[in-house]
Write a protein that holds these residues in place. Sequence first.
Motif, PDB file in Angstrom:
ATOM      1  N   GLN A  75     -36.734  26.079   6.348  1.00 15.35           N
ATOM      2  CA  GLN A  75     -36.048  24.635   5.799  1.00 15.35           C
ATOM      3  C   GLN A  75     -34.685  24.507   6.300  1.00 15.35           C
ATOM      4  O   GLN A  75     -34.069  25.836   6.514  1.00 15.35           O
ATOM      5  CB  GLN A  75     -36.247  24.371   4.367  1.00 15.35           C
ATOM      6  CG  GLN A  75     -35.714  25.443   3.544  1.00 15.35           C
ATOM      7  CD  GLN A  75     -35.727  25.136   1.975  1.00 15.35           C
ATOM      8  OE1 GLN A  75     -35.652  23.854   1.608  1.00 15.35           O
ATOM      9  NE2 GLN A  75     -35.732  26.143   1.266  1.00 15.35           N
ATOM     10  N   HIS A  76     -34.059  23.632   6.344  1.00 11.37           N
ATOM     11  CA  HIS A  76     -32.557  23.359   6.519  1.00 11.37           C
ATOM     12  C   HIS A  76     -31.882  23.281   5.473  1.00 11.37           C
ATOM     13  O   HIS A  76     -32.512  22.312   4.422  1.00 11.37           O
ATOM     14  CB  HIS A  76     -32.383  22.130   7.516  1.00 11.37           C
ATOM     15  CG  HIS A  76     -32.471  22.586   9.097  1.00 11.37           C
ATOM     16  ND1 HIS A  76     -33.465  21.668   9.722  1.00 11.37           N
ATOM     17  CD2 HIS A  76     -31.811  23.041   9.825  1.00 11.37           C
ATOM     18  CE1 HIS A  76     -33.535  22.051  11.073  1.00 11.37           C
ATOM     19  NE2 HIS A  76     -32.193  22.792  11.105  1.00 11.37           N
ATOM     20  N   ILE A  77     -31.006  24.183   4.764  1.00  8.15           N
ATOM     21  CA  ILE A  77     -30.329  24.101   3.676  1.00  8.15           C
ATOM     22  C   ILE A  77     -29.040  23.322   3.921  1.00  8.15           C
ATOM     23  O   ILE A  77     -28.140  23.770   4.885  1.00  8.15           O
ATOM     24  CB  ILE A  77     -29.790  25.379   3.341  1.00  8.15           C
ATOM     25  CG1 ILE A  77     -31.087  26.088   2.891  1.00  8.15           C
ATOM     26  CG2 ILE A  77     -29.019  25.441   1.775  1.00  8.15           C
ATOM     27  CD1 ILE A  77     -32.207  25.628   1.928  1.00  8.15           C
ATOM     28  N   GLN A  84     -26.083  21.880   8.283  1.00  8.72           N
ATOM     29  CA  GLN A  84     -27.031  22.414   7.679  1.00  8.72           C
ATOM     30  C   GLN A  84     -27.674  23.878   8.334  1.00  8.72           C
ATOM     31  O   GLN A  84     -27.174  24.210   9.555  1.00  8.72           O
ATOM     32  CB  GLN A  84     -28.656  21.771   8.007  1.00  8.72           C
ATOM     33  CG  GLN A  84     -28.441  20.075   7.607  1.00  8.72           C
ATOM     34  CD  GLN A  84     -29.725  19.523   7.746  1.00  8.72           C
ATOM     35  OE1 GLN A  84     -30.714  19.380   7.083  1.00  8.72           O
ATOM     36  NE2 GLN A  84     -29.790  19.104   8.997  1.00  8.72           N
ATOM     37  N   THR A  87     -33.231  28.119   7.451  1.00 12.06           N
ATOM     38  CA  THR A  87     -33.165  29.336   6.757  1.00 12.06           C
ATOM     39  C   THR A  87     -34.920  29.772   6.569  1.00 12.06           C
ATOM     40  O   THR A  87     -35.634  28.708   6.349  1.00 12.06           O
ATOM     41  CB  THR A  87     -32.868  29.182   5.301  1.00 12.06           C
ATOM     42  OG1 THR A  87     -31.529  28.749   5.427  1.00 12.06           O
ATOM     43  CG2 THR A  87     -33.030  30.289   4.401  1.00 12.06           C
ATOM     44  N   THR A  89     -37.591  31.992   4.209  1.00 15.11           N
ATOM     45  CA  THR A  89     -37.481  32.510   2.956  1.00 15.11           C
ATOM     46  C   THR A  89     -38.802  33.196   2.467  1.00 15.11           C
ATOM     47  O   THR A  89     -39.754  32.648   2.837  1.00 15.11           O
ATOM     48  CB  THR A  89     -37.164  31.449   1.622  1.00 15.11           C
ATOM     49  OG1 THR A  89     -35.986  30.737   2.048  1.00 15.11           O
ATOM     50  CG2 THR A  89     -37.223  32.183   0.309  1.00 15.11           C
ATOM     51  N   SER A 138     -29.504  25.972  13.143  1.00 16.64           N
ATOM     52  CA  SER A 138     -28.539  25.435  12.287  1.00 16.64           C
ATOM     53  C   SER A 138     -27.787  24.528  13.057  1.00 16.64           C
ATOM     54  O   SER A 138     -27.798  24.456  14.394  1.00 16.64           O
ATOM     55  CB  SER A 138     -27.611  26.578  11.665  1.00 16.64           C
ATOM     56  OG  SER A 138     -28.367  27.356  10.832  1.00 16.64           O
ATOM     57  N   TRP A 161     -24.220  27.815   1.483  1.00 17.74           N
ATOM     58  CA  TRP A 161     -25.544  28.018   1.715  1.00 17.74           C
ATOM     59  C   TRP A 161     -25.825  28.984   0.359  1.00 17.74           C
ATOM     60  O   TRP A 161     -27.005  28.444  -0.279  1.00 17.74           O
ATOM     61  CB  TRP A 161     -25.861  28.846   2.903  1.00 17.74           C
ATOM     62  CG  TRP A 161     -27.083  29.368   2.987  1.00 17.74           C
ATOM     63  CD1 TRP A 161     -28.288  28.796   3.561  1.00 17.74           C
ATOM     64  CD2 TRP A 161     -27.575  30.567   2.668  1.00 17.74           C
ATOM     65  NE1 TRP A 161     -29.295  29.320   3.396  1.00 17.74           N
ATOM     66  CE2 TRP A 161     -29.289  30.545   2.898  1.00 17.74           C
ATOM     67  CE3 TRP A 161     -27.098  31.794   2.132  1.00 17.74           C
ATOM     68  CZ2 TRP A 161     -29.712  31.949   2.869  1.00 17.74           C
ATOM     69  CZ3 TRP A 161     -27.954  32.703   1.642  1.00 17.74           C
ATOM     70  CH2 TRP A 161     -29.314  32.880   2.116  1.00 17.74           C
ATOM     71  N   LYS A 164     -26.369  26.681  -2.558  1.00 12.01           N
ATOM     72  CA  LYS A 164     -27.368  25.728  -2.521  1.00 12.01           C
ATOM     73  C   LYS A 164     -28.684  26.201  -2.844  1.00 12.01           C
ATOM     74  O   LYS A 164     -29.662  25.757  -3.502  1.00 12.01           O
ATOM     75  CB  LYS A 164     -27.381  24.718  -1.333  1.00 12.01           C
ATOM     76  CG  LYS A 164     -26.366  23.695  -1.193  1.00 12.01           C
ATOM     77  CD  LYS A 164     -26.962  22.700  -2.139  1.00 12.01           C
ATOM     78  CE  LYS A 164     -25.848  21.372  -1.936  1.00 12.01           C
ATOM     79  NZ  LYS A 164     -25.475  20.679  -0.872  1.00 12.01           N
ATOM     80  N   VAL A 165     -28.916  27.409  -2.335  1.00 16.78           N
ATOM     81  CA  VAL A 165     -30.180  28.319  -2.463  1.00 16.78           C
ATOM     82  C   VAL A 165     -30.284  28.828  -3.879  1.00 16.78           C
ATOM     83  O   VAL A 165     -31.407  29.031  -4.200  1.00 16.78           O
ATOM     84  CB  VAL A 165     -30.233  29.553  -1.511  1.00 16.78           C
ATOM     85  CG1 VAL A 165     -31.327  30.309  -1.641  1.00 16.78           C
ATOM     86  CG2 VAL A 165     -30.182  28.756  -0.030  1.00 16.78           C
TER      87      VAL A 165
END
Length: 372
Positions: A75-77, A84, A87, A89, A138, A161, A164-165
């Motif tokens: 996903q884009h964070i 963005q 990422t 995970t 990104s 980042w 936000k994560v």
Amino acid sequence: MAEQAVTASEGLVQRLLSVFGVHSLISSVWGYVDTTIRWCWIPSWLPPWCPTSQIQLQTAEDMMLRCVKSTFTKQHIPISNGSQLWTLTFSSEHVKDKTPMVLFHGFGGGVGLWAQNLDALSQRRPVLALDLLGFGQSSRPLFSTDAQKAEEQFVESIEQWRAKVGLESMILLGHNLGGYLTVSYSIKYPDRVKHILLVEPWGFPERPDTAEADRPIPVWIKALGAMFSPFNPLAGLRLVGPLGLTLVQTLRPDFKRKFLSMFSDNTVSEYIYHLNVQTPSGETAFKNMTVPYGWAKRPMLQRMDQLQPEIPITIIYGSRSSIDSNSGSTIKEMRPHSHVEIITIRGAGHYVYADQPDDFNHRVLQVCDKVD
């Protein structure tokens, strides 16, 4: 006499460059060319000069990751200024209590280059791999032309980042430019870092004042270096347009060999091509952070004393790499009361994680097992 001749030649080169304003002329011309070609406007009825797109980059990355067996999300964070960070995970229920490891790729790279490492590294702890700001999938914003400010943009993007994560603390592993940014981030946000792993890091030593006596730099190389210094490092790849993929395959056939256990086709070359022919945002930032011949404007060894001694460091080099490993020894000498371990992977070059992935994965897991 020979030395006098060389000195005279060097002086002549410098005077010619100064008199004719080659630096400013080339910088102006190339600024126009690279802007036109890559930050470019091309009529909609013409095919793009570089046959690439965001969709093609996404497809190329998917192809790189098709052999990864572990379950992961991508996903884009979102971070500040509408940017963005792309990422990946990897996190399963049985490792959720372990300190996450975050992977930072090197210059010109992306998350797909960790294809041979993600399964192994994510078996014992959560692993997150991101495309650095200005690279990969990104966002590719404008960076400051000032080296310190550009570095700060990278560092702040990582911190935003992280917030936000929702990571409280991390093990940071960075290759090449990623290693440089790992230490820069850790100096500013030490409470977020449990362990640093530097893999063939760029940007640590100072540029030598003079060439070694037994290895002088030829005058013609100095002249070429002066002429091409305004160019972005990978500008030639965009300049040749549709021939770019062939250029990657011709000049870097080793990338295909590095991933031969996973791919027998041109998957890796295509991924590297699409990573580096789009808007050269991070590439331009990197160029502005360097001085001629690729040395860092702000060498990290000058700031290692700012890194908290409690943060342990592991430095990994390839035995066949052209990168000078003396920086690792210097760091160890500078931090006598801190944990600094130097690991050499036999048979590996600069891309240690791809040259000898099994050995690399094993050694990284051993290091991380000591964290928690």
